[in-house]
Design an enzyme around this catalytic site. Structure first.
Site, PDB file in Angstrom:
ATOM      1  N   HIS A   1       0.781  -1.262   0.024  1.00  0.00           N
ATOM      2  CA  HIS A   1       0.114   0.176  -0.081  1.00  0.00           C
ATOM      3  C   HIS A   1       0.910   1.466  -0.056  1.00  0.00           C
ATOM      4  CE1 HIS A   1      -4.175  -1.363   1.362  1.00  0.00           C
ATOM      5  NE2 HIS A   1      -3.634  -2.233   0.326  1.00  0.00           N
TER       6      HIS A   1
ATOM      7  N   TYR B   1      -9.288   6.136   6.914  1.00  0.00           N
ATOM      8  CA  TYR B   1      -9.514   6.343   8.408  1.00  0.00           C
ATOM      9  C   TYR B   1     -10.263   7.493   8.397  1.00  0.00           C
ATOM     10  CZ  TYR B   1      -5.056   3.819   9.531  1.00  0.00           C
ATOM     11  OH  TYR B   1      -4.408   2.661  10.072  1.00  0.00           O
TER      12      TYR B   1
ATOM     13  N   PRO C   1      -4.549   0.603  18.648  1.00  0.00           N
ATOM     14  CA  PRO C   1      -4.153   0.093  17.180  1.00  0.00           C
ATOM     15  C   PRO C   1      -4.393   1.377  16.042  1.00  0.00           C
ATOM     16  CG  PRO C   1      -6.270  -0.809  18.108  1.00  0.00           C
ATOM     17  CD  PRO C   1      -5.769  -0.065  19.215  1.00  0.00           C
TER      18      PRO C   1
ATOM     19  N   LYS D   1       0.933   0.163  15.156  1.00  0.00           N
ATOM     20  CA  LYS D   1       2.430   0.041  15.478  1.00  0.00           C
ATOM     21  C   LYS D   1       2.556  -1.048  16.281  1.00  0.00           C
ATOM     22  CE  LYS D   1       4.108   3.732  13.670  1.00  0.00           C
ATOM     23  NZ  LYS D   1       3.903   3.344  12.260  1.00  0.00           N
TER      24      LYS D   1
ATOM     25  N   TYR E   1       3.936   6.805  10.056  1.00  0.00           N
ATOM     26  CA  TYR E   1       2.821   5.679   9.653  1.00  0.00           C
ATOM     27  C   TYR E   1       3.923   4.769   9.077  1.00  0.00           C
ATOM     28  CZ  TYR E   1      -1.288   3.241   8.344  1.00  0.00           C
ATOM     29  OH  TYR E   1      -2.393   2.214   8.357  1.00  0.00           O
TER      30      TYR E   1
HETATM   31  C1  LIG Z   1      -7.550  -5.848  17.324  1.00  0.00           C
HETATM   32  C2  LIG Z   1      -6.212  -5.734  17.122  1.00  0.00           C
HETATM   33  C3  LIG Z   1      -5.503  -4.863  16.014  1.00  0.00           C
HETATM   34  C4  LIG Z   1      -4.373  -4.674  15.865  1.00  0.00           C
HETATM   35  N1  LIG Z   1      -3.851  -4.025  14.618  1.00  0.00           N
HETATM   36  C5  LIG Z   1      -2.302  -3.826  14.765  1.00  0.00           C
HETATM   37  C6  LIG Z   1      -2.090  -3.414  13.545  1.00  0.00           C
HETATM   38  O1  LIG Z   1      -2.823  -3.069  12.366  1.00  0.00           O
HETATM   39  N2  LIG Z   1      -0.705  -3.127  13.239  1.00  0.00           N
HETATM   40  C7  LIG Z   1       0.195  -3.464  14.159  1.00  0.00           C
HETATM   41  O2  LIG Z   1       1.280  -3.382  14.444  1.00  0.00           O
HETATM   42  N3  LIG Z   1      -0.420  -4.011  15.441  1.00  0.00           N
HETATM   43  C8  LIG Z   1      -1.739  -4.230  15.694  1.00  0.00           C
HETATM   44  N4  LIG Z   1      -2.264  -4.810  16.822  1.00  0.00           N
HETATM   45  C9  LIG Z   1      -1.257  -5.233  17.814  1.00  0.00           C
HETATM   46  C10 LIG Z   1      -0.351  -6.506  17.570  1.00  0.00           C
HETATM   47  O3  LIG Z   1      -1.295  -7.529  17.302  1.00  0.00           O
HETATM   48  C11 LIG Z   1       0.533  -6.640  18.914  1.00  0.00           C
HETATM   49  O4  LIG Z   1       1.234  -5.540  19.175  1.00  0.00           O
HETATM   50  C12 LIG Z   1       1.370  -7.962  18.782  1.00  0.00           C
HETATM   51  O5  LIG Z   1       0.646  -9.168  18.662  1.00  0.00           O
HETATM   52  C13 LIG Z   1       2.605  -8.146  19.730  1.00  0.00           C
HETATM   53  O6  LIG Z   1       2.969  -9.159  19.363  1.00  0.00           O
HETATM   54  P1  LIG Z   1       3.534  -9.878  20.977  1.00  0.00           P
HETATM   55  O7  LIG Z   1       4.344 -11.301  20.124  1.00  0.00           O
HETATM   56  O8  LIG Z   1       4.567  -8.942  21.516  1.00  0.00           O
HETATM   57  O9  LIG Z   1       2.418 -10.618  21.795  1.00  0.00           O
HETATM   58  P2  LIG Z   1       1.278 -11.494  21.373  1.00  0.00           P
HETATM   59  O10 LIG Z   1       1.038 -11.409  20.026  1.00  0.00           O
HETATM   60  O11 LIG Z   1       0.198 -11.003  22.623  1.00  0.00           O
HETATM   61  O12 LIG Z   1       1.848 -12.772  21.734  1.00  0.00           O
HETATM   62  C14 LIG Z   1       2.260 -13.184  22.959  1.00  0.00           C
HETATM   63  C15 LIG Z   1       2.139 -14.888  23.176  1.00  0.00           C
HETATM   64  O13 LIG Z   1       2.510 -15.116  24.355  1.00  0.00           O
HETATM   65  C16 LIG Z   1       1.686 -16.209  24.645  1.00  0.00           C
HETATM   66  N5  LIG Z   1       1.744 -16.359  26.210  1.00  0.00           N
HETATM   67  C17 LIG Z   1       1.077 -15.401  26.996  1.00  0.00           C
HETATM   68  N6  LIG Z   1       1.543 -15.865  28.579  1.00  0.00           N
HETATM   69  C18 LIG Z   1       2.081 -16.998  28.487  1.00  0.00           C
HETATM   70  C19 LIG Z   1       2.731 -17.820  29.292  1.00  0.00           C
HETATM   71  N7  LIG Z   1       2.760 -17.491  30.654  1.00  0.00           N
HETATM   72  N8  LIG Z   1       3.391 -18.898  28.828  1.00  0.00           N
HETATM   73  C20 LIG Z   1       3.611 -19.142  27.525  1.00  0.00           C
HETATM   74  N9  LIG Z   1       2.985 -18.312  26.622  1.00  0.00           N
HETATM   75  C21 LIG Z   1       2.386 -17.167  27.147  1.00  0.00           C
HETATM   76  C22 LIG Z   1       0.385 -15.951  24.207  1.00  0.00           C
HETATM   77  O14 LIG Z   1      -0.574 -16.856  24.094  1.00  0.00           O
HETATM   78  C23 LIG Z   1       0.764 -15.296  22.952  1.00  0.00           C
HETATM   79  O15 LIG Z   1       0.805 -16.319  21.918  1.00  0.00           O
HETATM   80  C24 LIG Z   1      -3.382  -5.092  16.935  1.00  0.00           C
HETATM   81  C25 LIG Z   1      -4.039  -5.638  17.997  1.00  0.00           C
HETATM   82  C26 LIG Z   1      -5.325  -5.836  18.179  1.00  0.00           C
HETATM   83  C27 LIG Z   1      -6.091  -6.745  19.485  1.00  0.00           C
END
Ligand SMILES: Cc1cc2nc3c(=O)[nH]c(=O)nc-3n(C[C@H](O)[C@H](O)[C@H](O)COP(=O)(O)OP(=O)(O)OC[C@H]3O[C@@H](n4cnc5c(N)ncnc54)[C@H](O)[C@@H]3O)c2cc1C
Length: 389
Positions: free
Chosen positions: A72, A199, A291, A295, A383
């Site tokens: 995009h 947006y 969101p 980011k 962005y």
């Molecule tokens: C609706 C929505 C829309 C979003 N849109 C965007 C977007 O457009 N762009 C963007 O950049 N970000 C977006 N985000 C944010 C993005 O999804 C998160 O920032 C991202 O998932 C972070 O990744 P992570 O690996 O740090 O954490 P997570 O994806 O939360 O992964 C953490 C993992 O740890 C596991 N876990 C938790 N506790 C334990 C434990 N005790 N033992 C073992 N495993 C455990 C969980 O099951 C999970 O699989 C959005 C979030 C939401 C909710």
């Protein structure tokens, strides 16, 4: 069990870190509390910054993304029935973003990890991190009904906002803001009504038109924080989206069957520092952004790239220099993303207690962005992404 780097969580942060370490010849074990199918289906982010795309390619995880992802080159801002396109490459010297769902990023990284990486244990729940200040930190975890211990040189908490790792960083400081609204998000089996994200700021509240593929739309509505998704019938959702996306031209919203519907709360959160001894926090375990700025996933990628570089540097030179700089390096970028996400959220959402003066100021801010190249460039640069490291 024993490994060099024990990783808690198989979200984008944990999976990518394992991949980067594997590519550098450093062994790791990933513990994930959920099962594989849950992790691969959890609908969340969908916008990858240019830097994230580059990292995935370099890590050898970009092949399907390059085939199926949608590049995009801009977004549309919509307010007062008007439409304005922000042209990313023209404003940023060629940068763009990629629409490729987080579910697909995770599927690709899981497949690679299981094929050629170190152990990735599903349904393995970390219970606690112990001895972070010693040379032998440990993760206590439960797998297949039994408790076990993973001994490590380093532990990385990639376990998201609700994980256990952050609790093992004592004397931390947290900065937090919750918002009085959330997002009602839907997935619909219908071609997106626009070829780029829209947006929309409207007096009735914010709306976002996004997509997952050429045949699947992802749309969001600002709703009160305590909203129950089941209170919104499919017809009510489409009617409300139609009103908030209204324009003076003949643009129309395509409707289709909903396949998913849920409400996401909006929160800004930062935990400082992101390290305690040999325990590191990465991704949502350390920080959350609303969101609106897309980011969250991109910050998680920046953290683990910075950490992987530090661990590789330590292995190659014996120097802790980059490890010691990890928290401060990440937090500089995190705070820029927090600022941008806050700006986008307050620019586009209607606060329940907003005064007419504040509502009018929002429109003035949007008019500034759409009439000043400098203001528009600021948005486009943020962005498409802040540099990593
Ligand atoms: C609706 C929505 C829309 C979003 N849109 C965007 C977007 O457009 N762009 C963007 O950049 N970000 C977006 N985000 C944010 C993005 O999804 C998160 O920032 C991202 O998932 C972070 O990744 P992570 O690996 O740090 O954490 P997570 O994806 O939360 O992964 C953490 C993992 O740890 C596991 N876990 C938790 N506790 C334990 C434990 N005790 N033992 C073992 N495993 C455990 C969980 O099951 C999970 O699989 C959005 C979030 C939401 C909710």
């Amino acid at each position: 069990m024993r490994t060099t780097v024990g990783i808690i969580g198989a979200g984008p942060a944990g999976l990518l870190l394992a991949r980067l370490l594997h590519n550098a010849g450093i062994d790791s074990v990933v513990l994930e509390s959920r099962d594989r199918s849950y992790v691969e289906r959890r609908q969340r982010a969908g916008i990858l910054e240019q830097g994230t795309v580059d990292v995935l390619r370099e890590a050898g995880a970009g092949e399907r993304m390059d085939r199926e992802g949608l590049r995009h080159d801009g977004i549309e801002l919509r307010f007062d029935r008007r439409r304005h396109r922000v042209d990313f490459p023209a404003l940023t010297g060629g940068r763009s973003v990629m629409v490729y769902a987080q579910t697909e990023v995770c599927k690709d990284l899981i497949a690679l990890q299981l094929k050629e990486g170190g152990p990735l244990l599903f349904e393995a729940e970390a219970l606690a991190v112990e001895g972070a200040e010693t040379d032998r930190p440990r993760i206590r975890f439960r797998h297949q009904g039994a408790e076990d211990v993973l001994e490590c040189d380093y532990v990385v908490g990639c376990d998201g906002f609700w994980g256990v790792a952050r609790a093992a960083v004592p004397d931390g400081r947290t900065f937090e803001r919750t918002y009085p609204f959330g997002w009602l998000g839907i997935l619909a089996d219908v071609a997106p009504s626009h070829d780029e994200l829209v947006y929309a700021r409207h007096d009735r509240g914010f709306a976002l038109l996004s997509m997952r593929s050429p045949s699947v739309s992802r749309l969001y509505l600002q709703v009160p924080a305590d909203t129950d998704a089941d209170d919104w019938s499919d017809e009510r959702i489409w009617d409300e989206l139609e009103r908030r996306f209204e324009t003076d031209d003949d643009w129309t919203l395509r409707r289709g069957p909903l396949t998913q519907k849920s409400v996401t709360p909006m929160r800004s959160y930062v935990h400082e520092p992101m390290r305690h001894g040999r325990l590191f926090l990465a991704g949502d375990a350390a920080h959350i952004v609303p969101p609106t700025g897309a980011k969250g996933l991109n910050l998680a990628v920046g953290d683990v790239v910075t950490l992987a570089r530090a661990l590789v540097h330590r292995t190659a030179t014996g120097s802790d220099e980059l490890i010691d700089a990890y928290s401060a390096t990440c937090l500089r970028r995190v705070w820029q993303a927090e600022r941008f996400s806050y700006d986008m959220t307050t620019l586009l959402h209607t606060a329940p207690d907003a005064t007419p003066f504040e509502n009018r100021l929002q429109v003035a801010r949007l008019e500034r962005i759409t009439s000043s190249r400098a203001a528009e460039t600021d948005l486009a640069e943020a962005y498409t992404g802040f540099p990593i490291g």
